[in-house]
Design a protein around this motif. Structure first.
Motif, PDB file in Angstrom:
ATOM      1  N   ARG A 192      -9.686  -5.276  -2.027  1.00 52.07           N
ATOM      2  CA  ARG A 192     -11.070  -4.883  -2.337  1.00 52.07           C
ATOM      3  C   ARG A 192     -11.082  -3.610  -3.171  1.00 52.07           C
ATOM      4  O   ARG A 192     -11.794  -3.513  -4.176  1.00 52.07           O
ATOM      5  N   GLN A 193     -10.281  -2.633  -2.750  1.00 51.45           N
ATOM      6  CA  GLN A 193     -10.236  -1.372  -3.486  1.00 51.45           C
ATOM      7  C   GLN A 193      -9.599  -1.562  -4.855  1.00 51.45           C
ATOM      8  O   GLN A 193     -10.037  -0.967  -5.852  1.00 51.45           O
ATOM      9  N   SER A 226       0.820  -1.225   0.000  1.00 49.03           N
ATOM     10  CA  SER A 226       0.000   0.000   0.000  1.00 49.03           C
ATOM     11  C   SER A 226       0.852   1.273   0.000  1.00 49.03           C
ATOM     12  O   SER A 226       0.330   2.362  -0.213  1.00 49.03           O
ATOM     13  N   ASP A 284     -11.128  -0.514  -8.453  1.00 48.06           N
ATOM     14  CA  ASP A 284     -10.390   0.424  -9.306  1.00 48.06           C
ATOM     15  C   ASP A 284     -10.080  -0.177 -10.677  1.00 48.06           C
ATOM     16  O   ASP A 284     -10.228   0.491 -11.709  1.00 48.06           O
ATOM     17  N   LEU A 299     -17.933  -0.861  -2.285  1.00 45.64           N
ATOM     18  CA  LEU A 299     -16.799   0.029  -2.516  1.00 45.64           C
ATOM     19  C   LEU A 299     -16.922   0.656  -3.886  1.00 45.64           C
ATOM     20  O   LEU A 299     -17.226  -0.031  -4.865  1.00 45.64           O
ATOM     21  N   PRO A 344     -14.965   2.802  -7.028  1.00 47.89           N
ATOM     22  CA  PRO A 344     -13.606   3.006  -7.535  1.00 47.89           C
ATOM     23  C   PRO A 344     -13.105   4.408  -7.217  1.00 47.89           C
ATOM     24  O   PRO A 344     -13.879   5.362  -7.165  1.00 47.89           O
ATOM     25  N   ILE A 345     -11.796   4.505  -6.994  1.00 46.36           N
ATOM     26  CA  ILE A 345     -11.133   5.804  -6.837  1.00 46.36           C
ATOM     27  C   ILE A 345     -10.691   6.252  -8.225  1.00 46.36           C
ATOM     28  O   ILE A 345      -9.908   5.561  -8.890  1.00 46.36           O
TER      29      ILE A 345
END
Length: 511
Positions: A419-420, A334, A424, A470, A472-473
């Protein structure tokens, strides 16, 4: 209170879950067994070890209820593509070859590139690959003719266990569908596939629907488990389709993505659908419910390889900090931005199934510079797993259209980073259902329908429980939109060399 047991026979363990008719979990057993990998390409299980693990699990769950007659049934899920050769007295001549056994690669490759290969895929919905019993039987016929000639029956793991329980050989449409020898249009064994395999129809089990009930439990089993001797077993289906059911991904357009040791991308359709390019499977679940999708060999097992082979010092650090090494590696990953600073991983440590269906595929890192190190490699490996799932979904979109929503499950769902990453890379909202052991829940739900305890499979929505979503960013999704085409183009170029390097490795190993 009425209960149902969902029994999920997996590659390394059997999971048995006791549910009430509201889908509440009242008991859970996970009994492991060995995966034998003593030779290159081998991946076998001992069916008797699995049988004993199941009997112990049934005993332990039965002891949790006051009255065994309150357990109304046991319903099966089972991993696909297994094969056992039996003699005329139903005694095993082999262990169970699992989906991960790749020794039939040569015969799969020959069949895949023959005129017959594409026709068989369109008839059976099963891609030509060494995972299939069809190609495994070809391997036995050519490489082990002594065993092939002795064999009177060719069955899968579930069928053999059912024989031990009930003294009869039955095979559900869903498991049969994954053999490469079942015609999805006639719902029967395919004559051409049987001819290719070199087996006769009467050497295969009787075909039945997935809600078929087995009765007359062996008295020895009753004694060992404490089950009511009159209780039926529901034959159930295969693990992939039941995983969709168990996370309530049964409406058209609802995509189920699973990442455990391996992974899969699947969606339900109301009729059989195949891909002109042969990239996805089509497997039966229940009336007007077919699961179209693709399995991948390389999921969490790649993360395990990173932990064990690349991150030795990090493992030591995690131990000193009294921390799960996976949590530490995820924390390290991360620290690197989305896209891993341009490092791309094709995660094919175990060959690959969908979308390339190539047992010769090998893993690689691309884009490394002197500025890169372990953090980039960890993140790139995690991204590579999801890139490959995205590639499967692109193939799936050609067959069934773009997904309306995504349900994601598996061990990866415990990781916030993964998850993210999934949201994404797919650039779409991802929902994480709460359901516990989704495949076992799918088996139990199908069992409840067969036993008349629920009216339709849609009632699974009441069993799944709360979910979380969640989004997406955007900045991450934009990065991935740049990198995914590179990943896909590079993959195409590498495909042309996989066989050459695999042949070299086999020759070197044999030498």
């Amino acid at each position: 209170m009425d209960y149902v047991i969902g029994a999920d026979i997996g590659t390394t363990s059997i999971k048995l879950v006791l549910y009430n008719t509201k889908g509440k979990v009242l008991g859970y057993v996970n009994n492991g067994y060995k995966l034998y990998q003593d030779a290159p390409g081998m991946a076998e299980e001992d069916p008797h070890e699995i049988y004993l693990a199941m009997l112990k699990g049934l005993h332990d769950l039965t002891s949790k209820v006051d009255n065994p007659s309150d357990i109304k049934g046991v319903s099966f899920s089972c991993a696909m593509h297994s094969l056992i050769l039996l003699d005329k007295n139903h005694r095993p001549l082999t262990r169970a070859l699992t989906w991960a056994d790749n020794r039939a690669y040569k015969y799969a490759d020959q069949l895949k590139h023959s005129d017959l290969g594409p026709k068989l895929y369109q008839a059976t919905g099963t891609p030509i690959h060494p995972m299939t019993p069809l190609t495994k039987i070809m391997w036995f016929r050519n490489e082990r003719p002594d065993l092939f000639k002795k064999a009177h029956w060719f069955v899968g793991l579930k069928e053999y266990i059912i024989y031990l329980l009930f003294g009869t050989l039955k095979e559900d449409y869903s498991i049969a569908n994954a053999t490469g020898m079942f015609n999805i249009h006639t719902m029967d064994w395919d004559p051409t596939a049987l001819k290719v395999a070199g087996v006769k129809r009467d050497q295969l089990p009787e075909l039945v629907d997935t809600t078929y009930q087995l009765k007359g439990l062996n008295s020895h089993v009753v004694k060992l488990t404490g089950l009511d001797p009159k209780m039926p077993f529901v034959i159930g289906a295969s693990d992939g389709p039941l995983a969709n059911l168990g996370v309530n991904a049964i409406q058209p357009g609802v995509l189920a993505i699973t990442i455990g040791t391996s992974g899969a991308v699947r969606v339900i359709t109301d009729k059989p659908k195949t891909d002109p390019k042969g990239r996805v499977f089509c497997y039966y679940l229940y009336h007007h419910m077919w699961v179209v999708g693709g399995p991948v060999n390389n999921g969490g097992i790649v993360f395990r390889w990173i932990r064990d082979q690349i991150c030795g010092s990090e493992k030591v650090t995690a131990k000193e900090l009294n921390m799960d090494p996976y949590d530490l590696l995820t924390k390290i990953a991360s620290t690197v931005p989305a896209g891993s600073d341009g490092v791309i991983c094709h995660p094919f440590l175990g060959g690959e199934r969908a979308p390339i269906w190539d047992a010769n595929a090998r893993a690689s890192f691309f884009g490394l510079t002197r500025q890169d190190g372990i953090p980039q490699m960890i993140r790139a490996a995690l991204e590579g797993i999801v890139y490959n799932l995205f590639a499967v979904n692109k193939a799936l979109e050609d067959v069934v259209g773009k997904p309306k929503s995504i349900q994601a499950t598996g061990g990866f769902a415990r990781s916030g980073l993964w998850r993210q990453m999934l949201a994404d890379i797919f650039d779409q909202e991802v929902t994480i259902p709460k359901s516990f052991e989704g495949t076992a829940l799918g088996a139990a739900t199908l069992g409840m329908l067969s036993l008349g305890l629920i009216d339709n499979l849609g009632e699974v929505k009441n069993f799944v429980g709360t979910t979380r979503s969640l989004e997406p960013i955007k900045k991450n999704a934009d990065v991935y939109k740049e990198l995914i085409p590179i990943y896909l183009r590079l993959g195409k170029k590498l495909e042309t060399e996989y066989k050459a390097i695999a042949d070299f490795q086999r020759e070197h190993h044999e030498g």
